[in-house]
Design an enzyme around this catalytic site. Structure first.
Site, PDB file in Angstrom:
ATOM      1  N   GLU A  82      63.888  55.022  62.574  1.00 14.34           N
ATOM      2  CA  GLU A  82      62.243  55.094  63.355  1.00 14.34           C
ATOM      3  C   GLU A  82      62.386  54.258  64.223  1.00 14.34           C
ATOM      4  O   GLU A  82      63.083  53.531  64.515  1.00 14.34           O
ATOM      5  CB  GLU A  82      61.135  53.644  62.619  1.00 14.34           C
ATOM      6  CG  GLU A  82      60.789  55.070  61.283  1.00 14.34           C
ATOM      7  CD  GLU A  82      59.738  53.970  60.496  1.00 14.34           C
ATOM      8  OE1 GLU A  82      59.300  53.056  60.916  1.00 14.34           O
ATOM      9  OE2 GLU A  82      59.445  54.735  59.716  1.00 14.34           O
ATOM     10  N   GLU A 120      61.961  50.973  54.145  1.00 20.44           N
ATOM     11  CA  GLU A 120      61.470  50.278  54.129  1.00 20.44           C
ATOM     12  C   GLU A 120      60.876  49.182  53.422  1.00 20.44           C
ATOM     13  O   GLU A 120      60.512  48.371  53.096  1.00 20.44           O
ATOM     14  CB  GLU A 120      60.801  49.608  55.622  1.00 20.44           C
ATOM     15  CG  GLU A 120      61.005  50.037  56.904  1.00 20.44           C
ATOM     16  CD  GLU A 120      59.811  49.233  57.806  1.00 20.44           C
ATOM     17  OE1 GLU A 120      58.846  49.307  58.144  1.00 20.44           O
ATOM     18  OE2 GLU A 120      60.290  49.963  59.145  1.00 20.44           O
TER      19      GLU A 120
HETATM   20  O1  AHR Z   1      56.088  53.826  62.109  1.00 15.47           O
HETATM   21  C1  AHR Z   1      54.770  53.446  61.682  1.00 15.47           C
HETATM   22  C2  AHR Z   1      55.818  52.503  60.137  1.00 15.47           C
HETATM   23  O2  AHR Z   1      56.472  51.387  61.192  1.00 15.47           O
HETATM   24  C3  AHR Z   1      55.893  53.184  59.523  1.00 15.47           C
HETATM   25  O3  AHR Z   1      54.779  53.563  58.608  1.00 15.47           O
HETATM   26  C4  AHR Z   1      57.087  51.961  58.509  1.00 15.47           C
HETATM   27  O4  AHR Z   1      58.288  52.314  58.175  1.00 15.47           O
HETATM   28  C5  AHR Z   1      57.101  51.138  60.031  1.00 15.47           C
HETATM   29  O5  AHR Z   1      57.439  49.398  59.890  1.00 15.47           O
END
Ligand code: AHR
Length: 498
Positions: free
Chosen positions: A295, A173
């Site tokens: 994610e 990110e």
């Molecule tokens: O999964 C929680 C958080 O969500 C992670 O650390 C991040 O990459 C995303 O914003």
């Protein structure tokens, strides 16, 4: 009439088992308590890693595990997490709850965990606050088998042989917690950092670049244009926030309208994959670069009374439907999506396992992964689904979603979700195959008596798969009645025509 026409002779490519991957971060009680209890814990463990959790995850054949973050990855300095544990640096986990991170779980422990799980390691490196040198040395430490300062150090720390490491993420990110970069800037940094992520000895690294947040199509375009040739995968992050980012909404206390909105948001994954993939096609028509959804999952309000920075939430039948719908989408896009990692395995967000000291429970989402594991590395089958609409307040989504695959042994598996909260759905399945007849269909179903049904430490098996009967065999297929709010897996025995 709802109808699924299954073209069992048309294979659309392999469903990479890594679509069923996981993500585990140094966040809340995921790593510590979830996996790691330490060697001296009364909780049964192998070299500090909980046996019950490993056993449960092996049952769903967890294929790949992403670590150490997340936002944590871009603040993680790997050297803090190797060497004698009592000497490891105690730092603040600034992102997640401001608690002390004692670094007892580091590189060696992570590889041990992956070996115990039988999962491929996927490590995410630090671009946001780390140096190129640090990243280069980490890869050398893990994978080099010649003589070098990092190899010597690894051996001093108890590991003679290098590990095999395939998947490496260059930042997380980086448009947000990983440095708030513009895509042009990150693309240049990616090109630079990845140069030093070397293939040592016989190890071959599959490099994954930080991809877009949700619908940031410009990010995908810039990354593919400027750095596409240097990557094997581009990541995508998308979370379902039922009530929106600010007021996400309760994990358990929701209305049927909120159920609908949540599933509509889960279905949005399909549009994201299609659109990002179309942009990728422009630069990579051969689909060499994979879209890695590293994610995904449901993000609810934290459970009352828990640390807000720990992201602990319960997991209900609604989450099971999110998982079923999303995994169907990934399967159906396996030409481009070759890995996905649910966030996060234990005690955080859409977890498959919750723990309370020595106790452990399996969530409804766990059971979906268990049911769907038959799709891992199977061949995606072509199908056509005609579904009635599921309408709520002048809005509509399809009532049924599906995916189908065939194993190497010729067994056909169809996963179906009935998204409707209120109505069972009759489905006619027509089996189109010139070579085979259906000899038997068996099924399993995950559903419950309430939309927010969930498992607790007092009642661990309220939501779990049961046998699914009521399958009426017909000449060219079969007919079933899919109960409302359910995930169903059908296994079809086919025999060759004489
Ligand atoms: O999964 C929680 C958080 O969500 C992670 O650390 C991040 O990459 C995303 O914003």
């Amino acid at each position: 009439m709802n109808r699924l026409i299954l073209n069992a002779d048309i294979k659309r490519g392999k469903i990479d088992k890594n679509i069923y991957g996981h993500f585990s971060e140094h966040l809340g009680r995921c790593i510590y308590e979830g996996y790691w209890v330490g060697e001296d814990s009364p909780i049964p463990n192998t070299r500090g890693i909980r046996n019950d959790v490993v056993e449960a995850l092996r049952k769903i054949r967890i294929p790949v595990l992403r670590w150490p973050g997340g936002c944590f990855a871009d603040e993680y300095h790997w050297k803090d997490g190797v060497g004698p544990r009592e000497k490891r640096v105690r730092m603040i986990n600034t992102h997640w709850g401001g608690v002390v991170e004692n670094n007892h779980f580091g590189t060696h422990e992570f590889f041990d965990l992956c070996e115990q799980l039988g999962a491929e390691p996927y490590i995410c490196g630090n671009v946001g606050s780390g140096t190129v040198h640090e990243m280069q040395q980490w890869v050398e430490y893990m994978t080099f088998d010649g003589e070098s300062p990092m190899t010597t150090w690894r051996k001093e720390n108890g590991r003679e042989e290098p590990w095999k490491l395939k998947y490496f993420g260059v930042g997380n990110e980086n448009w947000g917690c990983g440095g708030r970069m513009r895509p042009e800037y990150y693309a240049d940094l990616y090109r630079r950092y990845q140069t030093y992520v070397r293939d040592y000895s016989r190890n071959r690294i599959y490099k994954i670049a930080c991809g877009p947040s949700v619908d940031d199509y410009n990010w995908t375009d810039v990354l593919m244009k400027r750095a596409g040739e240097y990557m094997d995968g581009l990541s995508l992050h998308y979370y379902v926030f039922p009530g929106g980012r600010a007021n996400k909404g309760s994990a358990l206390d929701f209305t049927s309208e909120e159920w609908f909105v949540t599933l509509k948001k889960a279905l949005y994954m399909e549009e994201l994959i299609r659109k990002h993939s179309t942009i990728m096609d422009k630069y990579d028509p051969e689909k060499r670069v994979a879209l890695i959804v590293d994610e995904w999952g449901a993000w609810h309000d934290v459970e009352l009374g828990t640390n807000p920075g720990f992201l602990y939430q319960q997991n209900s039948l609604r989450d099971a439907l999110i998982a079923g719908v999303t995994l169907n989408i990934f399967n159906n896009h396996c030409d481009r999506v070759r890995m996905a990692n649910i966030a996060q395995t234990i005690n955080v967000l859409q977890a498959v396992i919750l723990t309370r000291e020595e106790e452990m429970l399996l969530t409804p989402t766990y059971h979906v992964f268990e049911m769907y594991k038959v799709h891992q590395d199977a061949q995606l089958l072509d199908f056509n689904l005609v579904s009635e609409d599921y309408e709520v307040e002048n809005d509509s989504i399809p009532a049924v979603t599906a995916s189908a695959s065939m194993t190497d042994e010729g067994e056909v598996n169809v996963s179906l979700c009935n998204l409707r909260h209120d109505k069972n759905v009759k489905l006619r399945c027509v089996f189109n195959s010139i070579k085979s007849n259906i000899s038997n269909v068996t099924g399993r179903i995950l559903t419950s008596d309430a939309l927010n049904a969930h498992n607790t430490f007092e009642e661990k098996n309220r939501v779990r798969p049961k046998e699914f009967g009521n399958i009426e065999l017909l000449n060219d297929g079969f007919e079933i009645c899919l109960p409302h709010s359910s995930v169903v897996l059908l296994t079809i025995d086919v025999r060759d025509k004489q």
